[in-house]
Design a protein around this motif. Structure first.
Motif, PDB file in Angstrom:
ATOM      1  N   ASN A   1     -26.553  34.160  20.209  1.00 42.79           N
ATOM      2  CA  ASN A   1     -26.841  34.282  18.773  1.00 42.79           C
ATOM      3  C   ASN A   1     -27.834  33.192  18.353  1.00 42.79           C
ATOM      4  OD1 ASN A   1     -25.353  31.956  18.843  1.00 42.79           O
ATOM      5  ND2 ASN A   1     -23.501  32.899  18.003  1.00 42.79           N
TER       6      ASN A   1
ATOM      7  N   LYS B   1     -33.284  35.539  24.756  1.00 47.97           N
ATOM      8  CA  LYS B   1     -32.934  36.428  23.648  1.00 47.97           C
ATOM      9  C   LYS B   1     -33.282  37.876  23.996  1.00 47.97           C
ATOM     10  CE  LYS B   1     -33.774  36.907  18.725  1.00 47.97           C
ATOM     11  NZ  LYS B   1     -34.626  36.484  17.633  1.00 47.97           N
TER      12      LYS B   1
ATOM     13  N   ALA C   1     -24.991  41.082  19.451  1.00 50.07           N
ATOM     14  CA  ALA C   1     -24.306  40.006  18.756  1.00 50.07           C
ATOM     15  C   ALA C   1     -25.222  38.813  18.538  1.00 50.07           C
ATOM     16  CB  ALA C   1     -23.083  39.576  19.567  1.00 50.07           C
ATOM     17  N   GLY C   2     -26.207  38.694  19.416  1.00 49.26           N
ATOM     18  CA  GLY C   2     -27.083  37.534  19.332  1.00 49.26           C
ATOM     19  C   GLY C   2     -28.223  37.700  18.350  1.00 49.26           C
ATOM     20  N   ASP C   3     -28.435  38.881  17.873  1.00 49.59           N
ATOM     21  CA  ASP C   3     -29.627  39.089  17.042  1.00 49.59           C
ATOM     22  C   ASP C   3     -29.491  38.596  15.624  1.00 49.59           C
ATOM     23  OD1 ASP C   3     -30.599  42.179  18.646  1.00 49.59           O
ATOM     24  OD2 ASP C   3     -31.078  40.097  19.090  1.00 49.59           O
TER      25      ASP C   3
END
Lengths: 760, 288, 143
Positions: free
Chosen positions: B232, B274, B286-288
Motif C-alpha cells: 500500500n 507497486k 490493496a496496495g493501490d
C-alpha cells in the motif's frame, strides 16, 4: 515592338503555391541515389587523417614524422612548422592550419597525413611522435577573464576574443525608482548542430583549374575566399563543387575550415585527390558548436507591466579559436531586445578564450539563448506584478511602424496576432489541471547586413533553355529547407510556367553567382527576390523576342505565348528563334537585388535588414514531481513569415526547428570534464528521437510583406527561437520554481523543486 | 579472422576448443566493434538450444541467443516474466533489439543492462557449458567479475539458456527505468521487482536495482522489510526510503549526480514493486 | 549477390565499399543514429554493427532493393508526398525501418510508428511528416 506582360497574366498565386511542390532532388534522396560528400570516391584518391592534441594546453617541443613518412602507402605528411602560414579566421584571425608551437584544446590539429587507404593513414598518425610540455589550462570563461589566468593568444590579452559595451536610451533613469526590477543569471551550454552527415571534403589540385573542394557548404563562396587566402591561390583558382548536403543548421556555413584547408594542402603536396572525413567523435570534439553563454540579465518594469529598460552582462565561451563566435555573441547580446518596445538598454558582452573546442554558429545564431533569458524575465515580472503573461507580452510587443531600441524599423508585423493565435490554440483561457503553460515571442532578421555591409544583397541568372525549360543559377544553397522548390515556384510564377519546368543550379561556384549563402534566414527574402528579378528580366526578353518572331505583340499563359493575331508560340520556339538569330547566345535574365535602404552606424544602430519575421509559441507541459521529469505535450508555433510560398516545406521547417528547440530546451548540451568533451557521441549528446517530441501545431499568420518576393519572408531560423522561453516558462508554471540553466533536465528541475544546492 | 556460424552446440564447443582461447563465442555481436577484434568468432545465433523459448515442468527456458525483440514480444515472456519483456523493450532501439540478445546483455556485464536487471529481478539462473562439456548453473547476479567484466569466459564457455521460475497466480513482476531520452539512451537507474502475494500480503519478493555494483544489486534488507506487508501507500514510501538507505550509488558526469541517483533508485524500485504487486492479482489492489 | 571479404568487416563497409551500394549511409559507426539501417531476414538492423560473417547465406535488403526498374515503393512515394525528406541523409535508413515495420505490422498506429523509427535519428524534420508518410503508406499498401 517591346511589350510588357499584361497585368492580367501576373497572377497573385503561382500554380503550385500553397501546395506541396518539391525540388526533384527529393526523388534521388528517397531512393538512396543522392550522392553525399561521404559517398564521393575519385580515382587515385588518398585518405587524409589529422593528428590532434591530447592536451587542453601545451607547448609543442618536437614533432617527429620520420616513422610515419617511412610507412608504405603514406604519400604526404604535413606539420605546422613546415607550412609557414599566416593566421586566418572568419571574424578574428587567430587560427593556423596546423599548430606550430602551441596547442590550445584537446583536438587541436597538430599534423596531417595522406595515405593510400584509411588504415594506413590511421597508422601513420599513430607513428608521429610529438613531445609536449603541458601548460596550465583555463576552461571556465569567467575564470579566463580574470587577472592571472593562463593566456591563450599573445595578441588577445586578457583572453578577450571580442567584446562590446552598448548603451541606448537612458538605462540609468530606467532603473531609478522603478516599480519592479527582476534579475536572474541564465546559463546555456554549447550546442552542436548535429547534422547527421559528418563533414568531409575531397580536394583535387589541378595545374589548370586550380583547387576544387568537393564538399557541401551553406556558404561556398565564403569558404573559397578563406581557403584561397591560406593557400595563397588566386580566388579564381579555388572552386567548390557541392555534393548533396546531409544537414547544416549553420554548422556548414563555414563548415570545418581545417578539413578543407588540410585536404587541399595534402592534395597539393601528394599530387592526388585527398579525402578527409571527420568521425562522429571528431565532429563533437573538433567541430564548431555554438558558444555557451552566461547571461546576467535585469529588467525594470512599471506596475502596469510596461518594460522600461533592461541590462545585461554576458560572458560567452569562445573556446580556443573564434570561428563565428564574435558574431553569434553580438546576436545574443541584442537581437531579442527588438521584440519588445524597450526604451533603454545597457549591455556588456565579453567573448572569452578558453582551452576548449572552438565555436561557430547554429540556427538562429544565439537569438534562442537570449530568448530563454528575456522571456523568463518577462514571466517573472508578470508573476510578481500579478499580470497575465499574455497581456504583458501584448502590452509590450512591437508593432508595425515602431523603431526598436537598436534602430530596427518594424514593417509589416503580425506579432500580436501570432501571440493571440498561439494562446487561443493552446487553451490559455481553459488551462488543464496539473499542466504547465508558457509563452514566448521572437523576432529575427531576414538576412542582416552585419556580415558585410558592402555585400548585402543577392544576384541570380534565369536562362531560357532550347527546349523551353528555365534554368536558374544562384549561389543560394538548399539542403532540404525547400529553398530551391521555393525558388522554382517564384521563377515559375513570374514567368507563368509550371515550377516543374524550372531547374535550380547552385552547387558549382564556377557557374553560380557569388552569394553570401544559406545563413541568417536571408535566402527566401533576399535570394528569392533576386530570382524574381532575374525571371522578370528574362520575361521581358522573351516577350521582346516572341513579338519579333510573331511580328505582333504577344501575351503569355501557362508557358504558351499568343500573338494578337492568335498565333501560338511555345517557349521552345522562342528559344530556338533566338538561338538561330544570335548564333547560340542563350536568352538570360539577370536579377540583382541590392537592399539599399537598410543601414547601421558604428554602434550597430540602424535598420539592419529589409524585413523581419515574427513568432509566438505556446507550450503545454506536465511535470512528474517525484522525478522532475518534464513532458512537453503540445507546442503551438504561430509564425508571421509573410506569405507562405510552400506550405508543405514551411510546415517541415516548423516541425524540424521546434524539434531542435525542444532538444536544446530539454536534452542537449556539451558536457566538459575540464577541457575534454565528455559526451562526444550521438548516444551521449542527445538530440530528440521520434519519441521525445510533443504534438506540434503550426499556425501561419500570412501578412504580406512587400520587402520579400511575392510578400514572403524567412522562416527557417526563427522557428527555433521562441521554443526555449516558452518551454522554460511552462516548466516554471508547472514546477512553481524556475530553472535558469539549460537543458531543463529532470535532475535540474528536481533539484529546484527540492531546494537542493545545485550540484552541477 | 574466421567466422563460424555454428550449426550445433557440439560444433561450437569444438571450434572454441580448437581456437585455444583465441576464438570467442558471440550471438548478436553488436558490441564487437567497441572491443578488440578476436581471432575467431563462433556465432551461436542459430542453435536450437540457444534460441528456445518454452515452459516445461514448471520452469521457463529462454535461450541465451534470444533477441531482445523476441523476448519483448513473446506471449510466454509477457505472461510469465513480464519484467523481462519490459526490460528488453527498453533497450537501445528497434535495430539493436532485433540483433542484441539477452545472453549478450548479461555477458557484456554493463552495470545497468536492462535485460540483465530484469533477469536478476526474476531470479533467473543461467546454464553454461564449457569446452570440456561440463555444465554449470549459476544465478545471473553471480556471473559478474567487475565493472564491464563477466566471469563467463567466452573463449571457453557457452551460455546456453536462462531458467526462470514463471510468475503464476498471485505472482507478478515489473521493470522500470529512468533515462534522459525515450530511446537510444542508457538509464540513470533501472530496477526490477518480483512479488508473490498471499491474501494481499507479500509472501515472497525480489527487488533489484542498478547501477550500483558490477552486478544488478539485490536489495535484501528492503525485501525483508516488505515481507508480510500489504503493498500500500505506506509500504511504497517505506520502500523508497529503505532502498535509498540500503544501496549506495555513484554519480557520473554523463548520467546524474549521486544524490539524485540515490533518490531515483528508491522511486524506481518502489514503482516496480507497486506495478508487480498490481499484476500479482486482485490481492495486489490493496496496495493501490 | 556473392562477395568475398574479411568476415569481421561490418556489413555497412561491405555494402558501401565492396559492393558500391552507397544508398545505405554511415553516420556514427556505433549503432547510435540509424542511418545505416538495412533489413536482415526481414528485420531492421544497424548494418554498422553487423559483422558480415553473420550474414552469410541470409537475406539482406537495402534501400536499393526498394525501387527497382524505375518504380518506387509506396513508402518512398509517400515520403515525398508528405515532405518527409529534407536533407535526406536519414531517409534511406528511415525508409528501411518503415519497410520493416510494415512487413511485420501492416496496420500500425502512430505510437507504433514512432517506436519503429525511434532508432533512426533525424535532425531536420521533427519526424512529423515522416510519421504521416508511414501511416499513409500503410493505408496505400493495405489496398
Amino acid at each position: 515592338m517591346i511589350l510588357k506582360a499584361p497585368e492580367k497574366n501576373i497572377r497573385r498565386y503561382g500554380k503550385a503555391e500553397g501546395t506541396g511542390y518539391q525540388s526533384p532532388e527529393v526523388w534521388s534522396k528517397v531512393t538512396g541515389k543522392a550522392v553525399y560528400g561521404i559517398d564521393l570516391n575519385l580515382p587515385g584518391m588518398l585518405y587524409g587523417k589529422i593528428l590532434r592534441s591530447p592536451y587542453p594546453h601545451a607547448r609543442i617541443k618536437k614533432v617527429d614524422t620520420t616513422a610515419a613518412e617511412a610507412l608504405p602507402g603514406v604519400r604526404a605528411v604535413l606539420t605546422g612548422a613546415k607550412l609557414e602560414s599566416k593566421p586566418f579566421g572568419i571574424a578574428v584571425e587567430d587560427e593556423l592550419p596546423l599548430a606550430v608551437d602551441r596547442v590550445r584544446y584537446i583536438g587541436d590539429e597538430v599534423a596531417a597525413v595522406a595515405a593510400v587507404d584509411l588504415q594506413t593513414a590511421v597508422q601513420a598518425i599513430k607513428a608521429i611522435k610529438v613531445e609536449y610540455e603541458e601548460l596550465p589550462a583555463v576552461c571556465d570563461p569567467a575564470e579566463a577573464l580574470q587577472e592571472g589566468a593562463p593566456q591563450l593568444h599573445d595578441n588577445f590579452p586578457g583572453n578577450v576574443a571580442w567584446q562590446r559595451e552598448l548603451v541606448r536610451g537612458s538605462p540609468g533613469d530606467a532603473f531609478t525608482g522603478a516599480d519592479l526590477v527582476v534579475e536572474e543569471n541564465f546559463t546555456v551550454p554549447a550546442i552542436h548542430q548535429a547534422y547527421l552527415e559528418p563533414i568531409s571534403c575531397v580536394a583535387v589540385d589541378d595545374p589548370y583549374t586550380g583547387i576544387t573542394l568537393h564538399t557541401a557548404l551553406q556558404s561556398p563562396d565564403a569558404v573559397r575566399k578563406i581557403v584561397a587566402g591560406v593557400l595563397n591561390y588566386p580566388l579564381s583558382k579555388v572552386h567548390v563543387s557541392g555534393p548533396v548536403m546531409g544537414g547544416g543548421f549553420g554548422g556548414r556555413v563555414y563548415g570545418n575550415l581545417k578539413v578543407y584547408i588540410l585536404s587541399a594542402l595534402l592534395a597539393i603536396k601528394s599530387g592526388s585527390p585527398v579525402k578527409i572525413q571527420l568521425t562522429r567523435e571528431e565532429e563533437f570534439t573538433a567541430g564548431r558548436p555554438m558558444i555557451a553563454a552566461a547571461i546576467q540579465m535585469k529588467m525594470t518594469v512599471r506596475r502596469d507591466g510596461t518594460i522600461l529598460g533592461r541590462e545585461a552582462d554576458i560572458i560567452t565561451d569562445n573556446g580556443a579559436y573564434s570561428a563565428q563566435a564574435p558574431w553569434v555573441s553580438k546576436t545574443v547580446s541584442e537581437r531579442n531586445d527588438s521584440v519588445y518596445r524597450i526604451p533603454s538598454i545597457k549591455t556588456r558582452v565579453r567573448l572569452a578564450y578558453t582551452n576548449k573546442i572552438p565555436t561557430g554558429q547554429y540556427r538562429a545564431y544565439g537569438n534562442q539563448a537570449a530568448n530563454f533569458a528575456t522571456e523568463s524575465l518577462i514571466d517573472m515580472a508578470a508573476k510578481k506584478l500579478g499580470l497575465d503573461p499574455l497581456e504583458m507580452r501584448l502590452k509590450n510587443c512591437v508593432r508595425e511602424g515602431d523603431i526598436t531600441v537598436h534602430g530596427l524599423q518594424i514593417g509589416k508585423c503580425g506579432l500580436d496576432e501570432c501571440l493571440k493565435a498561439a494562446a487561443k490554440e493552446i487553451g490559455w483561457d481553459q488551462k488543464k489541471e496539473g499542466r504547465g503553460y508558457g509563452l514566448s515571442v521572437a523576432i529575427h532578421a531576414n538576412g542582416s547586413l552585419v556580415f558585410d555591409k558592402n555585400f548585402r544583397g543577392a544576384s541570380a541568372l534565369a536562362r531560357l533553355e532550347l527546349d523551353g525549360r528555365i534554368t536558374i543559377f544562384t549561389g543560394e544553397q538548399d539542403y532540404g529547407q525547400g529553398t530551391h522548390a521555393a525558388f522554382a515556384q517564384i521563377a515559375a510564377r513570374t514567368l507563368d510556367v509550371s515550377p516543374a519546368q524550372v531547374t535550380v543550379e547552385s552547387k558549382e561556384t564556377k557557374t553560380a553567382p557569388f552569394s553570401t549563402g544559406a545563413l541568417a534566414m536571408r535566402q527566401t527574402t533576399i535570394g528569392g527576390k533576386a530570382i524574381q528579378l532575374a525571371a522578370e528580366d528574362l520575361r521581358e526578353k522573351i516577350f521582346k523576342t516572341a513579338a519579333e518572331l510573331a511580328g505582333a505583340p504577344v501575351t503569355m499563359e501557362n508557358g504558351v505565348m499568343c500573338s494578337i493575331s492568335g498565333q501560338e508560340l511555345a517557349l521552345a520556339e522562342v528559344a530556338y528563334y533566338n538561338h538561330s538569330a544570335t548564333s547560340g547566345l542563350s536568352m538570360t535574365g539577370e536579377g540583382k537585388f541590392v537592399p539599399e535602404e537598410s543601414d547601421y552606424d558604428e554602434s550597430g544602430y540602424g535598420n539592419i535588414s529589409i524585413a523581419y519575421s515574427y513568432a509566438a509559441h505556446a507550450v503545454e507541459v506536465e511535470l512528474d514531481k517525484t522525478t522532475g521529469a518534464l513532458t512537453v505535450h503540445r507546442l503551438v508555433a504561430a509564425h508571421d513569415s509573410g506569405r507562405i510560398i510552400n506550405h508543405l516545406t514551411a510546415r517541415g521547417q516548423i516541425y524540424g526547428g521546434v524539434a531542435q528547440g525542444i532538444g536544446m530546451s530539454c536534452l542537449e548540451g556539451y558536457l566538459f570534464d575540464e577541457g575534454r568533451v565528455a559526451n562526444a557521441s550521438l548516444a551521449e549528446y542527445k538530440i530528440p528521437t521520434a519519441l521525445d517530441l510533443p504534438e506540434i501545431v503550426p499556425i501561419f499568420i500570412e501578412i504580406e510583406d512587400p520587402a520579400g518576393p511575392y510578400g514572403s519572408k524567412g522562416l527557417g531560423e526563427i522557428v527555433m527561437v521562441p521554443v526555449l522561453g516558452a518551454v522554460a516558462n511552462a516548466a516554471a508554471d508547472a514546477a512553481g520554481v524556475r530553472v535558469t540553466g539549460l537543458p531543463l533536465s529532470a535532475e535540474i528541475i528536481y533539484q529546484a523543486i527540492s531546494g537542493w544546492e545545485c550540484e552541477q | 579472422m574466421s567466422y563460424l556460424i555454428a550449426s550445433s552446440l557440439e560444433e561450437a564447443l569444438t571450434s572454441l576448443r580448437d581456437g585455444s582461447g583465441k576464438a570467442r563465442a558471440v550471438a548478436g555481436a553488436t558490441d564487437l566493434y567497441l572491443q578488440e577484434m578476436p581471432y575467431g568468432l563462433v556465432d551461436l545465433s542459430f542453435l536450437k538450444e540457444t534460441t528456445v523459448i518454452e515452459e516445461k515442468e514448471g520452469l521457463m527456458s529462454l535461450g541465451a541467443a534470444v533477441t531482445h525483440a523476441l523476448a519483448a514480444s513473446s506471449p510466454l515472456v509477457l505472461s510469465r516474466a513480464r519484467a523481462l519483456a519490459e526490460g528488453c523493450a527498453a533497450i537501445g532501439s528497434p535495430q539493436i533489439r532485433n540483433i542484441g540478445t539477452i545472453g549478450g546483455n548479461v555477458i557484456n556485464a554493463a552495470p545497468a543492462a536492462d535485460a540483465a536487471v530484469a533477469l536478476v529481478g526474476l531470479g533467473a539462473k543461467a546454464e553454461l557449458v564449457d569446452i570440456n562439456r561440463e555444465t554449470r548453473t549459476e544465478a545471473v547476479e553471480n556471473l559478474y567479475w567487475t565493472h564491464n567484466r563477466s566471469l563467463v569466459d567466452s573463449s571457453k564457455e557457452i551460455m546456453v539458456r536462462f531458467l526462470i521460475k514463471p510468475c503464476l497466480a498471485g505472482e507478478g513482476s515489473a521493470f522500470t527505468r529512468f533515462a534522459a531520452r525515450r530511446a537510444l539512451a542508457l538509464p540513470m537507474v533501472n530496477a526490477a521487482a518480483r512479488v508473490k502475494l498471499e491474501k494481499g500480503f507479500v509472501k515472497e519478493v525480489r527487488l533489484v536495482a542498478a547501477p550500483a555494483r558490477p552486478a544488478p544489486t539485490r536489495l535484501l534488507k528492503t525485501e525483508e522489510l516488505v515481507i508480510g506487508r500489504p503493498v500500500n501507500g505506506e509500504t511504497i514510501s517505506m520502500v523508497e526510503k529503505a532502498v535509498a538507505e540500503e544501496i549506495e550509488v555513484r554519480g557520473s558526469l554523463l548520467r546524474c549526480s549521486a544524490r539524485y541517483r540515490q533518490h531515483l533508485v528508491g522511486v524506481l524500485v518502489a514503482s516496480a514493486l507497486k506495478t508487480a504487486a498490481t499484476r500479482a492479482g486482485t490481492s495486489g489492489k490493496a496496495g493501490d | 549477390m556473392e562477395t568475398y571479404t574479411d568476415p569481421a568487416e561490418s556489413l555497412l563497409m561491405v555494402l558501401r565499399e565492396k559492393l558500391g551500394l552507397y544508398g545505405t549511409k554511415a553516420g556514427c559507426g556505433k549503432g547510435e543514429c540509424g542511418v545505416c539501417t538495412v533489413l536482415l531476414d526481414d528485420r531492421a538492423v544497424n548494418s554498422c554493427l553487423v559483422p558480415v560473417g553473420k550474414v552469410q547465406g541470409r537475406k539482406v535488403e537495402t534501400i536499393e532493393n526498394l525501387s527497382r526498374g524505375g518504380k518506387v515503393h509506396p513508402i518512398q512515394e509517400k515520403f515525398v508526398e508528405k515532405g518527409a525528406v529534407q536533407c535526406g541523409f536519414c531517409t534511406p535508413g528511415m525508409v528501411m525501418s518503415a519497410y520493416a515495420l510494415l512487413k511485420e505490422n501492416p496496420r500500425p498506429n502512430p505510437d507504433q510508428v514512432r517506436v519503429a523509427i525511434s532508432g533512426n535519428l533525424c535532425r531536420c524534420s521533427g519526424y512529423k511528416q515522416i510519421e504521416e508518410a508511414i501511416m499513409l503508406a500503410a493505408d496505400k499498401l493495405k489496398d
